[in-house]
Design a protein around this motif. Structure first.
Motif, mmCIF file in Angstrom:
data_model
loop_
_atom_site.group_PDB
_atom_site.id
_atom_site.type_symbol
_atom_site.label_atom_id
_atom_site.label_comp_id
_atom_site.label_asym_id
_atom_site.label_seq_id
_atom_site.Cartn_x
_atom_site.Cartn_y
_atom_site.Cartn_z
ATOM 1 N N UNK A 1 0.841 -1.190 0.000
ATOM 2 C CA UNK A 1 0.000 0.000 0.000
ATOM 3 C C UNK A 1 0.877 1.242 0.000
ATOM 4 N N UNK A 2 0.296 2.339 -0.405
ATOM 5 C CA UNK A 2 0.941 3.656 -0.392
ATOM 6 C C UNK A 2 -0.036 4.613 0.260
ATOM 7 N N UNK A 3 0.453 5.391 1.210
ATOM 8 C CA UNK A 3 -0.392 6.365 1.901
ATOM 9 C C UNK A 3 0.322 7.704 1.924
ATOM 10 N N UNK A 4 -0.409 8.800 1.776
ATOM 11 C CA UNK A 4 0.234 10.112 1.888
ATOM 12 C C UNK A 4 0.618 10.378 3.335
ATOM 13 N N UNK A 5 1.734 11.070 3.514
ATOM 14 C CA UNK A 5 2.154 11.481 4.853
ATOM 15 C C UNK A 5 1.651 12.906 5.074
ATOM 16 N N UNK A 6 0.894 13.097 6.131
ATOM 17 C CA UNK A 6 0.345 14.404 6.490
ATOM 18 C C UNK A 6 1.111 14.977 7.680
ATOM 19 N N UNK A 7 1.423 16.254 7.645
ATOM 20 C CA UNK A 7 2.168 16.898 8.728
ATOM 21 C C UNK A 7 1.469 16.738 10.074
ATOM 22 N N UNK A 8 0.149 16.680 10.066
ATOM 23 C CA UNK A 8 -0.586 16.555 11.327
ATOM 24 C C UNK A 8 -0.339 15.214 12.016
ATOM 25 N N UNK A 9 0.273 14.246 11.309
ATOM 26 C CA UNK A 9 0.546 12.940 11.906
ATOM 27 C C UNK A 9 1.762 12.952 12.827
ATOM 28 N N UNK A 10 2.530 14.004 12.774
ATOM 29 C CA UNK A 10 3.722 14.093 13.606
ATOM 30 C C UNK A 10 3.306 14.238 15.074
ATOM 31 N N UNK A 11 3.871 13.410 15.912
ATOM 32 C CA UNK A 11 3.612 13.481 17.342
ATOM 33 C C UNK A 11 4.699 14.361 17.946
ATOM 34 N N UNK A 12 4.333 15.521 18.429
ATOM 35 C CA UNK A 12 5.317 16.502 18.900
ATOM 36 C C UNK A 12 5.936 16.143 20.250
ATOM 37 N N UNK A 13 5.188 15.580 21.147
ATOM 38 C CA UNK A 13 5.704 15.228 22.470
ATOM 39 C C UNK A 13 5.753 13.712 22.618
ATOM 40 N N UNK A 14 6.540 13.088 21.782
ATOM 41 C CA UNK A 14 6.661 11.636 21.745
ATOM 42 C C UNK A 14 7.578 11.154 22.872
ATOM 43 N N UNK A 15 7.132 10.156 23.607
ATOM 44 C CA UNK A 15 7.940 9.571 24.680
ATOM 45 C C UNK A 15 8.562 8.267 24.195
ATOM 46 N N UNK A 16 9.795 8.021 24.622
ATOM 47 C CA UNK A 16 10.511 6.804 24.270
ATOM 48 C C UNK A 16 11.182 6.252 25.519
ATOM 49 N N UNK A 17 11.453 4.928 25.555
ATOM 50 C CA UNK A 17 12.138 4.377 26.718
ATOM 51 C C UNK A 17 13.576 4.897 26.809
ATOM 52 N N UNK A 18 14.157 4.815 27.982
ATOM 53 C CA UNK A 18 15.495 5.348 28.243
ATOM 54 C C UNK A 18 16.557 4.758 27.321
ATOM 55 N N UNK A 19 16.428 3.489 26.940
ATOM 56 C CA UNK A 19 17.464 2.841 26.143
ATOM 57 C C UNK A 19 17.602 3.429 24.730
ATOM 58 N N UNK A 20 16.630 4.205 24.254
ATOM 59 C CA UNK A 20 16.766 4.822 22.927
ATOM 60 C C UNK A 20 16.677 6.348 22.973
ATOM 61 N N UNK A 21 16.823 6.936 24.140
ATOM 62 C CA UNK A 21 16.763 8.399 24.282
ATOM 63 C C UNK A 21 17.887 9.108 23.537
ATOM 64 N N UNK A 22 19.013 8.433 23.306
ATOM 65 C CA UNK A 22 20.156 9.056 22.653
ATOM 66 C C UNK A 22 20.014 9.093 21.118
ATOM 67 N N UNK A 23 18.988 8.458 20.568
ATOM 68 C CA UNK A 23 18.805 8.440 19.109
ATOM 69 C C UNK A 23 18.446 9.828 18.606
ATOM 70 N N UNK A 24 18.763 10.127 17.352
ATOM 71 C CA UNK A 24 18.420 11.449 16.791
ATOM 72 C C UNK A 24 16.918 11.717 16.833
ATOM 73 N N UNK A 25 16.566 12.953 17.041
ATOM 74 C CA UNK A 25 15.146 13.330 17.061
ATOM 75 C C UNK A 25 14.742 13.679 15.663
#
Length: 142
Positions: free
Chosen positions: A118-142
């Motif tokens: 499938x192919x779906x358009x990406x909409x800017x509103x889909x971005x989660x601005x305050x996304x939480x991640x576990x500590x083990x991947x906090x160092x990954x690029x935002x």
């Protein structure tokens, strides 16, 4: 509950000389109508190279990340080893050939001849601005 599904690919990934594209089967080309103007698309694809009983049964994987846990549940990863090897990549659109049914992109993390579901358009509103991640991947690029 175990429901069976029938899924048909709509095309495939093409990788030739470090050039990447999504090539649709002829019957799905009309579905590209009005796709012009989207800078990014979400491509849903089948990880066919890892689709086997062993890979589908791997629910806990060994250490995958340098700073990650010693083992990790498959649903906390984007590993292709999963009960249903369905993966999603967000791609940047370089060009769309509407006549030939081909979408060109600088990169997709799928192999040549990978089935596209499938192919779906990406909409800017889909971005989660305050996304939480576990500590083990906090160092990954935002």
């Amino acid at each position: 509950m175990n429901i069976q599904f029938q899924i048909e690919s709509i095309g495939e990934v093409k990788v030739e000389n470090n050039n990447f594209s999504i090539k649709l089967d002829k019957k799905y080309v009309p579905g590209l109508e009005n796709l012009a103007g989207f800078s990014h698309l979400q491509i849903v694809w089948w990880a066919h190279l890892t689709d086997n009983a062993h890979s589908r049964g791997r629910l806990v994987l060994p250490k995958l990340f340098k700073h990650g846990p010693d083992s990790i549940g498959v649903f906390a990863t984007r590993s292709p080893f999963r009960p249903n090897p369905i993966l999603i990549s967000t791609i940047k659109v370089q060009e769309i050939d509407f006549d030939k049914g081909e979408i060109f992109t600088p990169f997709i993390d799928a192999e040549d001849k990978t089935p596209v579901l499938d192919i779906k358009p990406y909409f800017a509103m889909e971005r989660v601005r305050d996304c939480a991640e576990p500590a083990w991947c906090q160092h990954w690029p935002k």
